[in-house]
Scaffold this motif. Sequence first.
Motif, PDB file in Angstrom:
ATOM      1  N   ASP A 151      -2.398  -3.480  11.924  1.00 27.38           N
ATOM      2  CA  ASP A 151      -0.939  -3.363  12.019  1.00 27.38           C
ATOM      3  C   ASP A 151      -0.333  -3.044  10.654  1.00 27.38           C
ATOM      4  O   ASP A 151       0.586  -2.218  10.544  1.00 27.38           O
ATOM      5  N   ARG A 152      -0.849  -3.684   9.610  1.00 25.10           N
ATOM      6  CA  ARG A 152      -0.334  -3.422   8.258  1.00 25.10           C
ATOM      7  C   ARG A 152      -0.665  -1.997   7.821  1.00 25.10           C
ATOM      8  O   ARG A 152       0.148  -1.331   7.174  1.00 25.10           O
ATOM      9  N   ASP A 190       1.888   0.231   9.566  1.00 22.32           N
ATOM     10  CA  ASP A 190       3.189   0.136   8.901  1.00 22.32           C
ATOM     11  C   ASP A 190       3.185   0.878   7.577  1.00 22.32           C
ATOM     12  O   ASP A 190       4.158   1.583   7.231  1.00 22.32           O
ATOM     13  N   GLU A 191       2.099   0.726   6.826  1.00 26.03           N
ATOM     14  CA  GLU A 191       1.995   1.404   5.529  1.00 26.03           C
ATOM     15  C   GLU A 191       1.977   2.916   5.704  1.00 26.03           C
ATOM     16  O   GLU A 191       2.605   3.657   4.942  1.00 26.03           O
ATOM     17  N   ASP A 234       3.360   4.635   8.164  1.00 25.40           N
ATOM     18  CA  ASP A 234       4.713   5.080   8.518  1.00 25.40           C
ATOM     19  C   ASP A 234       5.625   5.110   7.293  1.00 25.40           C
ATOM     20  O   ASP A 234       6.414   6.045   7.102  1.00 25.40           O
ATOM     21  N   LEU A 235       5.540   4.076   6.468  1.00 27.95           N
ATOM     22  CA  LEU A 235       6.382   4.014   5.275  1.00 27.95           C
ATOM     23  C   LEU A 235       6.057   5.157   4.323  1.00 27.95           C
ATOM     24  O   LEU A 235       6.963   5.792   3.757  1.00 27.95           O
TER      25      LEU A 235
END
Length: 832
Positions: free
Chosen positions: A206-207, A210-211, A213-214
Amino acid sequence: MLSNAGAFRLLAGMAWPQRRLIALVAGLATLFLLIAARLAWMQVVQHDEYAALAGQSRAATVLPPPRGTIRDRNGEALAVSRSGWSVALVYDDFYAPEFDDRGRPRQPVRLLSDAERQRQDGVLRRLADLAGSERSTLEEFRQLVDDHAGKIAREVESIQELRALRDRADEAEARAALAERISNEANLRTDLERTDDAMRRQEIEDRIADERDLMAEVRAEPKMAQRQGYFATILRIRRLRDLARRRVPLLQDVPRAAMLRLETGGDDFLGLRVEAGATRQYPRGAATAAVVGYVDDLNKNFSDLNDDSARRAGAFYAAVLRGDGLCAPGVVDRIGPERFQAFERRGRFREHLYGWIGGVENACDTVLRGRWGGALVVRDARNRVVEEVGRVDAIAGGDVTLTIDARLQQAALAALGDARGAAVMLDARTGEVLCLVSAPSYDPNRLLGGRDASVSADIFQNPRAPLHNRALKGKYPPGSAFKVITAVAGLEEGVIEPDATVECTYLYDLRPGGAGSGRRTLPCGHHHEQIPGYRDVNVTRALEVSCNVFFYTVATRLGGERLEKWAGAFGVGEPTGIDLPGEYRGKRPAGAVYPPDHVNGELALYGIGQHTVATTPLQLARVMAAVANGGTLVSPRVIASGAGDPRREEPGSGAEGGGSRRLPVRESTWRAVREGLRQVVFGPEGTARRAGLAALRAAGKTGTAEVEVAADGGGVRKTNHAWFAGYAPWDAPRVAFALVVEDTPLSGGADAAPRVEALLAETRAAFPEWWASTGGERRKEAAAPAKEAAAPAEEAAAPAKEAAAPAEEAAAPAGEGAGEKGPDPVAGGERP
């Protein structure tokens, strides 16, 4: 009231002395008024600023506890702590004072100027002279400080690069480079590869998402790039400041006289910290490093943790008072005491305490380290302690006793010699680890108190990788040692019977009737045409002579799914659950990957421990313990008393693999397999018959796994990993073992088995009662009728054996006198 003119006329009428007195009084009054106004300004308006500056003299000083002692099963100390004084250097103490526009002092984090470096070098010279050291020690000091300065230089360069990329955020190329610099996706993927827990893996995935996408937004939006680049720069600056304030350990065990001289030397020893602490020592050195591990620095980076902020110093000291343990200032306040304590149990803060830490030092850290103390002190301009505001005494750590025997550790390391490999020995009944050695090893005493260039070259940059724990993490195809599992699987699944034979044609046909495509045959790897009765072999005989064709046949009859099921039942491809960190789980291929016709031989090679299967020495020793004890797959353990495995306290910690369990195997199967392993040592054609193991009543299985490794001139070359795994005494087993030698031209019988003989001899000397069992006499009596019945046939076969002897002796190379030849280039089998 007088007017101004009247006052002037009054003064004019006075005498000169009177006028001078009045002027003096007026001037003094004005001066006092100015002083009072300035004091009011400083104490009221600028109160907070000067309070912070005054607080810089307050420091929270750590009081490390004596770390607990680690002992072996006989009470011998394997890791001890000794109190003493240490000296470290703080880099940013050498910055010359600089001031901002408002006249406030500041200390920018940067490389030292030439003048500052000369001052630092003078301090190092005086320290070397005081310690009575030779010039080489001064050079070591310089190297340690230069290494630290190099880290600072790299951080400064990284910050400058981030700022430059932020300034060019309008350029797509700069945004892409910035996203690459600030993304930690690679680190997260490394964490993902090292984690076995499903919940933890999902969290990391999940991290990563998220990373990703950022970073996509950073590449697309200039404002987002500037914002994230700013945050990344701030984090780097904080890291840089911490790095500049970090202690650089220089000396351990400083004599008291030298300590007093350093404390009173003033500016002559600017930047040096003298601390009461503890030194860790490892009496057995390299022999126990794979089990005990080492502690990088007992007093690392915490002598003056918060000398730049009274508020942070107070927060740290308050954490010590609350009994929360040692942590970075404010951590307890941010996450709460309960969550902090849970993190601390799982070792979340160990890297802050010690840096690298492994083995029992890691697994039992919460018990060994005790409870840290602290003192809140006030220092003067010369960094001398002038007042102690408060103090919490440290509590000594507890002792831990291990199951290993230091004598066996030393014997195993000597047996491996200059080879790369590993040796593991277990108590076959309880799972207690008697020895666990990885070679080449390293002396942990050399890693304490700083690392000079020679240590880095010999240990950290050594291509032989002495820090790699091969006993726990070595990934080796087991070769013919895996045939034990194939034999049990074949007998239990009914594809062979104990007395049923398979015809060895010396070539195994993968395409009966010529159907299919791909490789046609696999060689047996043996040349036993001269041996009477070899052509038809049962399971016992196949284990004795390590007949590849027999196990090709069994594996193919079983099929991939059933063979994979039994490999899993014996613990191949799963962690054993040992109470040491960093264990490799091994590898076994899924049964469904094999095509029905097996035309390429993958399944046949799986049956002899080649192709895609991989185990650790610990896993293979566990397999042999199950054979020895009658079917219990034990859970290996190193910690005997003083602490449990702290990883088990938290779900998903990776320690929940393995565990003891009972294998559903019939006694008749164990009898057939055990007799085959006994004949490997005692039989006339046994692959380990010349290793000297018969006198030690050992049983086991040799293995010679063919692998490809990188060649010196580029490309790859073929070589062997040599195995011998088994148990002893064969008639009343107490110890199970596995030993592997990497990258050897010899076979398991020629290289690994003789090394086990030296280890078993030391084991019998250490535990003579285990070899005093009468179980052998009972088994001899039970076997007597069968021997008598077999005598006529044996006598009839004697002339043929005598005729075959000269040819056999002529075929044995001088360097392979233990009974095995190297593997076949295709099949990787063994040749007696």
